[in-house]
Design a protein around this motif. Structure first.
Motif, PDB file in Angstrom:
ATOM      1  N   ASP A   1       0.862  -1.191   0.000  1.00  0.00           N
ATOM      2  CA  ASP A   1       0.000   0.000   0.000  1.00  0.00           C
ATOM      3  C   ASP A   1       0.898   1.240   0.000  1.00  0.00           C
ATOM      4  O   ASP A   1       1.782   1.369   0.848  1.00  0.00           O
ATOM      5  CB  ASP A   1      -0.869  -0.097   1.274  1.00  0.00           C
ATOM      6  CG  ASP A   1      -1.680   1.142   1.604  1.00  0.00           C
ATOM      7  OD1 ASP A   1      -1.607   2.135   0.868  1.00  0.00           O
ATOM      8  OD2 ASP A   1      -2.386   1.100   2.629  1.00  0.00           O
TER       9      ASP A   1
ATOM     10  N   PHE B   1      -2.310  -1.457  -3.601  1.00  0.00           N
ATOM     11  CA  PHE B   1      -3.228  -0.383  -3.211  1.00  0.00           C
ATOM     12  C   PHE B   1      -2.486   0.944  -3.309  1.00  0.00           C
ATOM     13  O   PHE B   1      -1.434   1.116  -2.698  1.00  0.00           O
ATOM     14  CB  PHE B   1      -3.682  -0.653  -1.765  1.00  0.00           C
ATOM     15  CG  PHE B   1      -4.830   0.189  -1.292  1.00  0.00           C
ATOM     16  CD1 PHE B   1      -6.115  -0.022  -1.776  1.00  0.00           C
ATOM     17  CD2 PHE B   1      -4.635   1.196  -0.345  1.00  0.00           C
ATOM     18  CE1 PHE B   1      -7.185   0.747  -1.321  1.00  0.00           C
ATOM     19  CE2 PHE B   1      -5.696   1.966   0.101  1.00  0.00           C
ATOM     20  CZ  PHE B   1      -6.978   1.740  -0.384  1.00  0.00           C
TER      21      PHE B   1
ATOM     22  N   ARG C   1      -3.055   5.138  -3.046  1.00  0.00           N
ATOM     23  CA  ARG C   1      -3.994   6.195  -2.654  1.00  0.00           C
ATOM     24  C   ARG C   1      -3.283   7.536  -2.577  1.00  0.00           C
ATOM     25  O   ARG C   1      -2.060   7.599  -2.437  1.00  0.00           O
ATOM     26  CB  ARG C   1      -4.658   5.860  -1.325  1.00  0.00           C
ATOM     27  CG  ARG C   1      -3.666   5.461  -0.260  1.00  0.00           C
ATOM     28  CD  ARG C   1      -4.375   5.219   1.044  1.00  0.00           C
ATOM     29  NE  ARG C   1      -3.597   4.395   1.956  1.00  0.00           N
ATOM     30  CZ  ARG C   1      -3.894   4.260   3.234  1.00  0.00           C
ATOM     31  NH1 ARG C   1      -4.937   4.863   3.742  1.00  0.00           N
ATOM     32  NH2 ARG C   1      -3.148   3.505   4.007  1.00  0.00           N
TER      33      ARG C   1
ATOM     34  N   PRO D   1      -7.415   0.985  -9.756  1.00  0.00           N
ATOM     35  CA  PRO D   1      -8.058   1.894  -8.807  1.00  0.00           C
ATOM     36  C   PRO D   1      -7.056   2.744  -8.011  1.00  0.00           C
ATOM     37  O   PRO D   1      -6.144   2.204  -7.404  1.00  0.00           O
ATOM     38  CB  PRO D   1      -8.821   0.957  -7.860  1.00  0.00           C
ATOM     39  CG  PRO D   1      -8.137  -0.378  -7.984  1.00  0.00           C
ATOM     40  CD  PRO D   1      -7.563  -0.425  -9.353  1.00  0.00           C
TER      41      PRO D   1
ATOM     42  N   TRP E   1      -7.304   5.308  -4.932  1.00  0.00           N
ATOM     43  CA  TRP E   1      -8.210   5.808  -3.892  1.00  0.00           C
ATOM     44  C   TRP E   1      -7.763   7.215  -3.490  1.00  0.00           C
ATOM     45  O   TRP E   1      -6.587   7.552  -3.646  1.00  0.00           O
ATOM     46  CB  TRP E   1      -8.196   4.900  -2.666  1.00  0.00           C
ATOM     47  CG  TRP E   1      -8.812   3.543  -2.911  1.00  0.00           C
ATOM     48  CD1 TRP E   1      -8.459   2.648  -3.868  1.00  0.00           C
ATOM     49  CD2 TRP E   1      -9.874   2.943  -2.169  1.00  0.00           C
ATOM     50  NE1 TRP E   1      -9.238   1.515  -3.764  1.00  0.00           N
ATOM     51  CE2 TRP E   1     -10.108   1.669  -2.730  1.00  0.00           C
ATOM     52  CE3 TRP E   1     -10.645   3.345  -1.065  1.00  0.00           C
ATOM     53  CZ2 TRP E   1     -11.088   0.805  -2.230  1.00  0.00           C
ATOM     54  CZ3 TRP E   1     -11.616   2.481  -0.575  1.00  0.00           C
ATOM     55  CH2 TRP E   1     -11.837   1.226  -1.159  1.00  0.00           C
TER      56      TRP E   1
ATOM     57  N   SER F   1      -8.143  10.318  -0.353  1.00  0.00           N
ATOM     58  CA  SER F   1      -8.689  10.926   0.866  1.00  0.00           C
ATOM     59  C   SER F   1      -8.642  12.422   0.684  1.00  0.00           C
ATOM     60  O   SER F   1      -7.560  12.980   0.493  1.00  0.00           O
ATOM     61  CB  SER F   1      -7.845  10.569   2.088  1.00  0.00           C
ATOM     62  OG  SER F   1      -7.945   9.201   2.356  1.00  0.00           O
TER      63      SER F   1
ATOM     64  N   SER G   1     -15.286  10.451  -8.760  1.00  0.00           N
ATOM     65  CA  SER G   1     -16.050   9.208  -8.574  1.00  0.00           C
ATOM     66  C   SER G   1     -16.323   8.538  -9.909  1.00  0.00           C
ATOM     67  O   SER G   1     -16.184   7.322 -10.033  1.00  0.00           O
ATOM     68  CB  SER G   1     -17.395   9.499  -7.922  1.00  0.00           C
ATOM     69  OG  SER G   1     -17.216   9.752  -6.577  1.00  0.00           O
TER      70      SER G   1
ATOM     71  N   VAL H   1     -12.592   6.691  -8.805  1.00  0.00           N
ATOM     72  CA  VAL H   1     -11.772   6.962  -7.613  1.00  0.00           C
ATOM     73  C   VAL H   1     -12.665   6.904  -6.368  1.00  0.00           C
ATOM     74  O   VAL H   1     -13.512   7.774  -6.176  1.00  0.00           O
ATOM     75  CB  VAL H   1     -11.113   8.362  -7.708  1.00  0.00           C
ATOM     76  CG1 VAL H   1     -10.295   8.666  -6.461  1.00  0.00           C
ATOM     77  CG2 VAL H   1     -10.253   8.477  -8.960  1.00  0.00           C
ATOM     78  N   PRO H   2     -12.496   5.884  -5.520  1.00  0.00           N
ATOM     79  CA  PRO H   2     -13.269   5.862  -4.270  1.00  0.00           C
ATOM     80  C   PRO H   2     -12.774   6.976  -3.343  1.00  0.00           C
ATOM     81  O   PRO H   2     -11.568   7.163  -3.179  1.00  0.00           O
ATOM     82  CB  PRO H   2     -12.962   4.481  -3.676  1.00  0.00           C
ATOM     83  CG  PRO H   2     -12.376   3.685  -4.804  1.00  0.00           C
ATOM     84  CD  PRO H   2     -11.673   4.681  -5.676  1.00  0.00           C
ATOM     85  N   LEU H   3     -13.710   7.711  -2.746  1.00  0.00           N
ATOM     86  CA  LEU H   3     -13.335   8.888  -1.973  1.00  0.00           C
ATOM     87  C   LEU H   3     -13.616   8.722  -0.487  1.00  0.00           C
ATOM     88  O   LEU H   3     -14.687   8.262  -0.081  1.00  0.00           O
ATOM     89  CB  LEU H   3     -14.127  10.107  -2.476  1.00  0.00           C
ATOM     90  CG  LEU H   3     -13.858  10.539  -3.919  1.00  0.00           C
ATOM     91  CD1 LEU H   3     -14.870  11.597  -4.349  1.00  0.00           C
ATOM     92  CD2 LEU H   3     -12.439  11.084  -4.044  1.00  0.00           C
TER      93      LEU H   3
ATOM     94  N   TYR I   1     -13.682   9.137   6.749  1.00  0.00           N
ATOM     95  CA  TYR I   1     -12.691   8.094   7.049  1.00  0.00           C
ATOM     96  C   TYR I   1     -12.102   8.326   8.448  1.00  0.00           C
ATOM     97  O   TYR I   1     -12.365   7.564   9.371  1.00  0.00           O
ATOM     98  CB  TYR I   1     -11.623   8.119   5.953  1.00  0.00           C
ATOM     99  CG  TYR I   1     -10.492   7.121   6.068  1.00  0.00           C
ATOM    100  CD1 TYR I   1     -10.723   5.806   6.426  1.00  0.00           C
ATOM    101  CD2 TYR I   1      -9.178   7.505   5.790  1.00  0.00           C
ATOM    102  CE1 TYR I   1      -9.676   4.895   6.513  1.00  0.00           C
ATOM    103  CE2 TYR I   1      -8.130   6.600   5.863  1.00  0.00           C
ATOM    104  CZ  TYR I   1      -8.377   5.299   6.227  1.00  0.00           C
ATOM    105  OH  TYR I   1      -7.329   4.412   6.308  1.00  0.00           O
TER     106      TYR I   1
END
Ligand SMILES: *Cc1c(COP(=O)(O)O)cnc(C)c1O
Ligand code: SF4
Length: 396
Positions: free
Chosen positions: A173, A204, A206, A232, A234, A236, A257, A261-263, A295
């Motif tokens: 990650d 992962f 991000r 993907p 991600w 924050s 989105s 892109v997961p937010l 989050y």
């Protein structure tokens, strides 16, 4: 008076810059070039309090001042206590250094195998790729290096960082942060993402960014294409107050989105900004409506000159208690303290468990009612005894 807001309204428009062509306003480079960076520029639009004047005079030794025109519009210029104003206009409190505060409060530099890379947890790294942001938050955890006001002389070593990650298969990650990674050019960002994506053990990826909040114009279709290509990815974002959730931010989140892109959102609990259950509830509700999942809610780190923002942890716990059960589970962030000195993020939760032993757990729900859940099974009746193997010892 409890915080109230017009839930149907999403602030939008050019405000003080109504005279500027929309093509300039929507251009992120124009926004950056026209940032307000001095007390004189700020005073053209609002009256600085003596506290703020002193803060501005000191800021260049600590963390530069910069506010995009877009974000400046969100300030209520008649309210010296405006929660947006407090986040970006320095105050004299920044000059007060307390005993427990540290330049590098999270001990990041000690956990840094190569410049700009923090390897604290076994399986993931924090990759600081720039020291610049679109605007500067007065409570910034990394003010030691961000904006380079303290002569930290931060030089991210992309190649060294990438090689370190390539050479460490335990890293699954990678979190790009800074500074704000989205201030890099599309080309640099694409280079970094393509290199990371090519590392088989990196599962992962991000990005931590406040750009959607300070400079939503930066979320261009071309940038979204890069996220699609290497996804993907991600992200924050960092929203602290419901007033920051504008029509422009909502549209930027939508573009992200739709690019896959997961937010998530990270907020810092700040005195006079969001240390209030009604404000926090309004914020998390707005986030969900923008497809953003709250989050983390951070207890502020022990950064130098941060004490004027510090909120009592018990107040934070009370806010969390006001959320759980009273709103959508998806709306509830995890309240954490990043352990001073480098222990990592630790959840700080309201206590729901009253007791637990071999027999049962006793706990309270959101209304304060007590419930019990037995931990031992005491068979009362067996429906088909002939189906139970003979060695079973269920009969006593
Ligand atoms: C916050 C942080 C991470 C990521 O932590 P998560 O809980 O996985 O979001 C990783 N490394 C460092 C050094 C951090 O500070
Ligand atoms: S956007 Fe993040 S890194 Fe930049 S000043 Fe704000 S808190 Fe610091």
């Amino acid at each position: 008076m409890p915080y109230s807001e017009d839930r149907s309204a999403w602030y939008e428009g050019q405000g003080l810059w109504a005279h500027v062509p929309a093509s300039d306003w929507q251009d992120w480079v124009w926004q950056l070039k026209n940032r307000l960076t001095t007390a004189e520029q700020l005073e053209r639009h609002l009256t600085l309090t003596p506290e703020e004047k002193a803060g501005c005079a000191f800021a260049n030794q600590k963390l530069a001042v910069a506010i995009t025109p877009y974000f400046f519009n969100l300030i209520d210029r008649n309210d010296p206590n405006c929660p947006i104003r407090k986040q970006v206009i320095p105050r004299a409190g920044e000059m007060v250094i307390s005993e427990e505060e540290k330049i590098d409060s999270l001990g990041e530099d000690e956990h840094s195998p190569v410049p700009g890379l923090v390897h604290r947890y076994p399986d993931r790294v924090l990759f600081l790729v720039t020291d610049r942001c679109a605007a500067y938050c007065r409570y910034c955890t990394r003010s030691r290096l961000v904006s380079n006001a303290q002569d930290y002389n931060f030089h991210p070593e992309y190649e060294q960082g990438l090689r370190y990650i390539e050479a460490h298969p335990e890293i699954r990650d990678v979190l790009l942060s800074g500074g704000d990674p989205l201030l890099l050019s599309d080309k640099k960002l694409e280079h970094l993402l393509s290199r990371l994506r090519a590392i088989p053990h990196v599962e992962f990826i991000r990005i931590g960014s406040r750009i959607p909040v300070f400079l939503p114009q930066r979320i261009t279709p071309a940038l979204c294409e890069i996220f699609k290509k290497y996804g993907p990815i991600w992200m924050s974002i960092h929203v602290n107050h419901p007033k920051e959730a504008t029509a422009e931010l909502k549209a930027a989140c939508e573009r992200l989105s739709f690019a896959g892109v997961p937010l998530g959102n990270q907020s810092v609990l700040l005195k006079g900004v969001n240390d209030d259950a009604d404000v926090m509830k309004a914020l998390v509700h707005r986030l969900l409506r923008m497809r953003v999942r709250p989050y983390y809610l951070y207890q502020m780190d022990l950064i130098t000159g941060g004490s004027h923002f510090k909120v009592d942890v018990r107040k934070g716990i009370e806010i969390m208690r006001a959320l759980r059960g009273h709103t959508t589970g998806y709306a509830i962030p995890q309240y954490v303290i990043d352990a001073p000195g480098g222990g990592g993020k630790v959840p700080i939760n309201p206590e729901y468990v009253e007791s637990v032993n071999d027999e049962e757990i006793v706990f309270r729900n959101y209304e304060g009612k007590t419930f019990r859940y037995p931990l031992k099974s005491t068979p009362k009746k067996v429906s088909n005894p002939e189906l139970i193997p003979v060695e079973a010892t269920i009969y006593q």
